[in-house]
Design an enzyme around this catalytic site. Structure first.
Site, PDB file in Angstrom:
ATOM      1  N   ASP A  58      12.183   7.235   6.126  1.00  0.00           N
ATOM      2  CA  ASP A  58      11.985   8.084   7.310  1.00  0.00           C
ATOM      3  C   ASP A  58      13.187   7.866   8.220  1.00  0.00           C
ATOM      4  O   ASP A  58      13.077   7.268   9.292  1.00  0.00           O
ATOM      5  CB  ASP A  58      10.675   7.720   7.995  1.00  0.00           C
ATOM      6  N   VAL A  85      12.543   2.617  -1.055  1.00  0.00           N
ATOM      7  CA  VAL A  85      12.094   2.107  -2.363  1.00  0.00           C
ATOM      8  C   VAL A  85      11.625   3.293  -3.215  1.00  0.00           C
ATOM      9  O   VAL A  85      10.877   4.157  -2.750  1.00  0.00           O
ATOM     10  CB  VAL A  85      10.948   1.082  -2.199  1.00  0.00           C
ATOM     11  N   HIS A 135       6.081  -0.048   1.565  1.00  0.00           N
ATOM     12  CA  HIS A 135       5.559  -0.814   2.703  1.00  0.00           C
ATOM     13  C   HIS A 135       5.721  -2.315   2.460  1.00  0.00           C
ATOM     14  O   HIS A 135       6.110  -3.060   3.356  1.00  0.00           O
ATOM     15  CB  HIS A 135       4.059  -0.536   2.892  1.00  0.00           C
ATOM     16  N   GLY A 160      11.279   1.789   7.370  1.00  0.00           N
ATOM     17  CA  GLY A 160      11.952   2.210   6.148  1.00  0.00           C
ATOM     18  C   GLY A 160      12.944   3.327   6.414  1.00  0.00           C
ATOM     19  O   GLY A 160      12.681   4.231   7.216  1.00  0.00           O
ATOM     20  N   LEU A 175      -1.132   1.576   1.297  1.00  0.00           N
ATOM     21  CA  LEU A 175       0.135   0.861   1.121  1.00  0.00           C
ATOM     22  C   LEU A 175       0.654   0.897  -0.310  1.00  0.00           C
ATOM     23  O   LEU A 175      -0.122   0.905  -1.271  1.00  0.00           O
ATOM     24  CB  LEU A 175      -0.048  -0.590   1.573  1.00  0.00           C
TER      25      LEU A 175
END
Ligand code: AMP
Length: 277
Positions: free
Chosen positions: A147, A173, A33, A144, A29
């Site tokens: 993707d 991010v 995430h 996210g 992570l």
């Protein structure tokens, strides 16, 4: 934070609470995430995170073997975020009869961008996400926009199968220098990491150029390709953000535009994108 390893225990936990925010991951992570986890915390009574490196979605066995794993570190991060439960099913638990032969497929959408280069990948993603939804029973699930194609497909699957879950897309991010956070970045050397910066730089430049040269698509595409050289590029272009069709003429359609790239750096496949309206 409760650690849950079996489907039976997950189902029992889900039955006791009907306002679960869910963040499915493959672990290792990072802040990307954790941004999903924080959003889930803000919007739900309980937050469940899963970590499962899903063999069914790796079209390249070497990529699966090299996928980084550090459950103890991940668990520490999630505990610090106040996550209620970490679902950590084994491969045997997820696929007791082997990987199912059932395919969930969107013909056109899966033939574009990553789907065109990773046969079987999104079929594997949809199956695992569908089954995780069955076990975790979330009210909301967080994905996210890094993707982007995956998010689009999962949103469509949830709608078409009438799964009682809101699929929420969350902003991509980046590191402070612009590199999109990814679990795979750890496989890059210092030189590779610098090379990888070309991707976000080219995308952010394309976004800036877009507003000035909207009428000159061939120029915009050429610039993007030039800015990515000499990386080994799988795809890099301007796409309709709803259909993922490559845009040939901005004057005919005025959709939301996705500028997306997949490229290899030191054998590591990296993806990145920006949305333009
Ligand atoms: P993964 O562990 O790579 O399967 O990713 C789990 C979730 O985290 C997916 O919904 C990803 O889109 C999301 N994610 C991964 N990297 C980022 C990032 N840099 N920014 C935002 N979300 C991300």
């Amino acid at each position: 934070m409760r650690i849950i390893e079996t489907k039976a225990e997950m189902l029992a936990y889900a039955a006791a609470d009907h306002d679960i925010g869910f963040v499915p991951t493959m672990g290792y992570l990072h802040e990307g995430h954790l941004s999903l986890v924080r959003r889930a915390k803000a919007e739900n009574k309980k937050v469940v995170v899963s970590i499962f490196v899903n063999p069914a979605q790796f079209n390249d066995p070497a990529d699966f073997e090299k996928y980084p794993v550090d459950i103890a570190h991940d668990a520490g991060l999630l505990k610090a975020e106040g996550v209620d439960a970490l679902f950590l099913p084994s491969r045997q638990e997820v696929y007791p009869h082997g990987v199912p032969l059932l395919t969930l497929r969107y013909e056109a959408l899966m033939g574009r961008l990553c789907g065109a280069f990773r046969p079987g990948h999104f079929e594997g993603v949809l199956l695992i996400v569908h089954n995780l939804f069955m076990w975790v029973k979330p009210a909301r699930a967080y994905f996210g926009l890094k993707d982007y194609q995956q998010y689009l497909l999962i949103q469509k699957m949830a709608r078409d199968l009438e799964l009682p879950v809101d699929v929420v897309g969350c902003p991509l991010v980046r590191e402070s220098d612009g590199l999109a956070l990814s679990s795979r970045n750890v496989r890059l050397s210092a030189t590779g990491r610098k090379e990888a910066l070309k991707i976000s730089q080219a995308l952010l430049k394309a976004k800036r150029d877009f507003s000035r040269y909207t009428q000159n698509l061939p120029f915009l595409k050429k610039q993007l390709t030039t800015d990515l050289a000499p990386l080994q590029v799988e795809y890099a272009s301007f796409y309709d953000a709803h259909t993922l069709e490559e845009i040939e003429d901005f004057s005919k359609v005025k959709p939301q535009v996705l500028i997306a790239v997949a490229a290899f750096v030191e054998g590591v496949r990296l993806i990145d994108n920006v949305l333009v309206t």
